[in-house]
Design an enzyme around this catalytic site. Structure first.
Site, PDB file in Angstrom:
ATOM      1  N   GLY A  19       0.874  -1.170   0.000  1.00  0.00           N
ATOM      2  CA  GLY A  19       0.000   0.000   0.000  1.00  0.00           C
ATOM      3  C   GLY A  19       0.904   1.209   0.000  1.00  0.00           C
ATOM      4  CD  GLU A  20       2.555   5.749  -0.404  1.00  0.00           C
ATOM      5  OE1 GLU A  20       2.366   5.238  -1.520  1.00  0.00           O
ATOM      6  OE2 GLU A  20       3.667   6.212  -0.048  1.00  0.00           O
ATOM      7  CB  SER A  21       5.451   2.596   3.780  1.00  0.00           C
ATOM      8  OG  SER A  21       6.160   3.600   3.093  1.00  0.00           O
TER       9      SER A  21
ATOM     10  CB  CYS B 186       5.086  -3.904  -1.354  1.00  0.00           C
ATOM     11  SG  CYS B 186       5.551  -2.698  -2.580  1.00  0.00           S
TER      12      CYS B 186
ATOM     13  NE  ARG C 166       8.307   5.221   0.845  1.00  0.00           N
ATOM     14  CZ  ARG C 166       7.527   6.288   1.010  1.00  0.00           C
ATOM     15  NH1 ARG C 166       7.875   7.252   1.828  1.00  0.00           N
ATOM     16  NH2 ARG C 166       6.392   6.386   0.339  1.00  0.00           N
TER      17      ARG C 166
ATOM     18  CG  HIS D 140       2.193  -6.498  -4.281  1.00  0.00           C
ATOM     19  ND1 HIS D 140       1.333  -5.983  -3.342  1.00  0.00           N
ATOM     20  CD2 HIS D 140       3.015  -5.482  -4.633  1.00  0.00           C
ATOM     21  CE1 HIS D 140       1.609  -4.710  -3.135  1.00  0.00           C
ATOM     22  NE2 HIS D 140       2.632  -4.379  -3.922  1.00  0.00           N
TER      23      HIS D 140
ATOM     24  CD  GLU E 177      -0.368  -8.956  -2.152  1.00  0.00           C
ATOM     25  OE1 GLU E 177       0.717  -9.558  -2.108  1.00  0.00           O
ATOM     26  OE2 GLU E 177      -0.456  -7.720  -2.259  1.00  0.00           O
TER      27      GLU E 177
HETATM   28  N1  GLN Z   1       5.729   2.938  -2.928  1.00  0.00           N
HETATM   29  C1  GLN Z   1       5.079   2.473  -1.728  1.00  0.00           C
HETATM   30  C2  GLN Z   1       5.730   3.024  -0.473  1.00  0.00           C
HETATM   31  O1  GLN Z   1       6.756   3.624  -0.565  1.00  0.00           O
HETATM   32  C3  GLN Z   1       5.052   0.964  -1.667  1.00  0.00           C
HETATM   33  C4  GLN Z   1       4.286   0.407  -2.838  1.00  0.00           C
HETATM   34  C5  GLN Z   1       3.565  -0.869  -2.567  1.00  0.00           C
HETATM   35  O2  GLN Z   1       3.353  -1.283  -1.407  1.00  0.00           O
HETATM   36  N2  GLN Z   1       3.095  -1.496  -3.627  1.00  0.00           N
HETATM   37  O3  GLN Z   1       5.221   2.857   0.590  1.00  0.00           O
END
Ligand code: GLN
Length: 193
Positions: free
Chosen positions: A46-48, A77, A103, A172, A174
């Site tokens: 997701g977005e960390s 990820c 990242r 990923h 999943e």
């Molecule tokens: N770019 C996202 C981040 O820096 C990670 C991307 C992902 O989880 N698919 O958190």
């Protein structure tokens, strides 16, 4: 056995669905008390930065660190970024694993790509490469202490690692329907301290 999937943001439903195909009970986790009866936890992609902010807001940081002391945890990820001790940026991190992560390491043109990885720890992992989807993915710059790299791209870039009960993947598993990484994580869950 019951596995939790941190469900603050990102691709948590896909992990739950894959675990269900393996007949494993899987639950969404948003609150500290939901960790109590779990045997293992997956932190999704997701977005960390968002996952970190929400984890702070929901009072999850210390409970997650306590959980990880004795249980298996797998970050995919953004989850990998969140578990790392060093990322060279200022954002909330669990900071449990002795890995250095960069990242968005694959540049803009190739934000997303799919490739096959030989992963020796998986069942038939060398003969039958694992399909790996990378989406604005991080990479491992270094592993320290007893953390070990378990998968690399053909150019040598490290994209998965393990440290005792903890697993991280840049990609990923999943999303492709191949259950072997989830099966490997379940082995770690069973063997956890
Ligand atoms: N770019 C996202 C981040 O820096 C990670 C991307 C992902 O989880 N698919 O958190």
């Amino acid at each position: 056995m019951k596995i939790g999937v941190l469900a603050l943001q990102g691709a948590f439903i896909e992990h739950i669905q894959l675990l269900q195909t393996l007949d494993v009970a899987a639950e969404e986790v948003r609150l500290p008390e939901q960790l109590i009866d779990l045997d293992g936890l997956i932190i999704p992609g997701g977005e960390s930065t968002t996952i970190g902010k929400l984890a702070v807001m929901y009072g999850l940081m210390e409970p997650l660190r306590d959980f990880a002391r004795t249980k298996a945890v797998w970050g995919t990820c953004a989850g990998m970024i969140f578990m790392a001790k060093e990322i060279g940026m200022d954002q909330p991190l669990l900071g449990i694993m002795d890995i250095v992560v960069e990242r968005n390491a694959f540049g803009r043109q190739v934000d997303s790509f799919e490739t096959e990885l030989a992963v020796a720890v998986l069942e038939d992992g060398i003969q039958r490469p694992f399909p790996a989807v990378f989406i604005r993915a991080p990479r491992l710059l270094a592993v320290k202490a007893d953390a070990e790299v378990i998968a690399t791209l053909k150019d040598g870039t490290a994209v998965a690692a393990q440290q005792n009960n903890w697993l991280v993947t840049s990609f990923h598993p999943e999303l492709t329907g191949d259950p072997r990484f989830h099966q490997y994580f379940l082995k770690l869950v069973k063997g956890a301290k």
